[in-house]
Write an enzyme that holds these catalytic residues in place. Structure first.
Site, mmCIF file in Angstrom:
data_model
loop_
_atom_site.group_PDB
_atom_site.id
_atom_site.type_symbol
_atom_site.label_atom_id
_atom_site.label_comp_id
_atom_site.label_asym_id
_atom_site.label_seq_id
_atom_site.Cartn_x
_atom_site.Cartn_y
_atom_site.Cartn_z
ATOM 1 N N MET A 1 38.125 44.559 35.864
ATOM 2 C CA MET A 1 39.411 44.981 36.410
ATOM 3 C C MET A 1 39.186 45.633 37.770
ATOM 4 S SD MET A 1 42.071 47.790 34.812
ATOM 5 C CE MET A 1 42.385 46.863 33.323
ATOM 6 N N CYS A 2 40.020 45.253 38.745
ATOM 7 C CA CYS A 2 39.990 45.897 40.056
ATOM 8 C C CYS A 2 41.415 46.380 40.356
ATOM 9 C CB CYS A 2 39.457 44.941 41.117
ATOM 10 S SG CYS A 2 40.503 43.484 41.390
ATOM 11 N N TYR A 3 41.786 46.433 41.617
ATOM 12 C CA TYR A 3 43.129 46.888 41.989
ATOM 13 C C TYR A 3 44.199 45.841 41.686
ATOM 14 C CZ TYR A 3 40.428 50.268 44.674
ATOM 15 O OH TYR A 3 39.539 51.236 45.039
ATOM 16 N N GLY B 1 43.290 42.172 41.215
ATOM 17 C CA GLY B 1 42.764 40.928 40.661
ATOM 18 C C GLY B 1 41.992 40.081 41.646
ATOM 19 N N PHE C 1 44.406 46.414 37.859
ATOM 20 C CA PHE C 1 44.948 47.637 37.269
ATOM 21 C C PHE C 1 46.440 47.766 37.544
ATOM 22 C CE2 PHE C 1 45.993 52.151 37.186
ATOM 23 C CZ PHE C 1 45.578 52.467 35.906
#
Length: 109
Positions: free
Chosen positions: A64-66, A68, A93
């Site tokens: 998971m990042c900010y 995708g 996220f």
């Protein structure tokens, strides 16, 4: 698996609820501390070695990042390190927080 798989936030959530996948969050420390999925491992350059020691390489990993985007590169990297199945969470996220606000925790709670 030679290529990571993109997964929707809904599918990621279901996998996370089953408890059979490792969830890693690659956002910056301040963002992670402000809010993350419970049990998510904060994966950074300095914590990578620890994660690799603590995680079975045959256990699926979700990144998971900010939003995708950054998670795609990290997912591919984890595959190259020997993990069998790695997913990049579409929407990151931001999508998780929008869809599952009840499943966010912070370091200050």
């Amino acid at each position: 698996m030679e290529q990571f798989e993109a997964t929707s936030v809904e599918q990621a959530y279901l996998r996370w609820k089953e408890g059979k996948t490792a969830l890693v969050d690659i956002r910056d420390p301040q963002s992670y501390e402000a809010g993350h999925a419970p049990g998510a491992f904060h994966l950074t350059n300095s914590s990578l070695h620890t994660f690799m020691q603590q995680t079975d390489f045959d256990q699926p990993v979700m990144v998971m990042c900010y939003h995708g985007n950054s998670s795609k590169g990290a997912a591919q990297y984890l595959l190259q390190q020997g993990f069998d199945v790695v997913y990049s969470i579409d929407g990151g996220f931001e999508a998780w927080a929008r869809s599952y606000p009840q499943d966010i925790t912070s370091e200050s709670r």
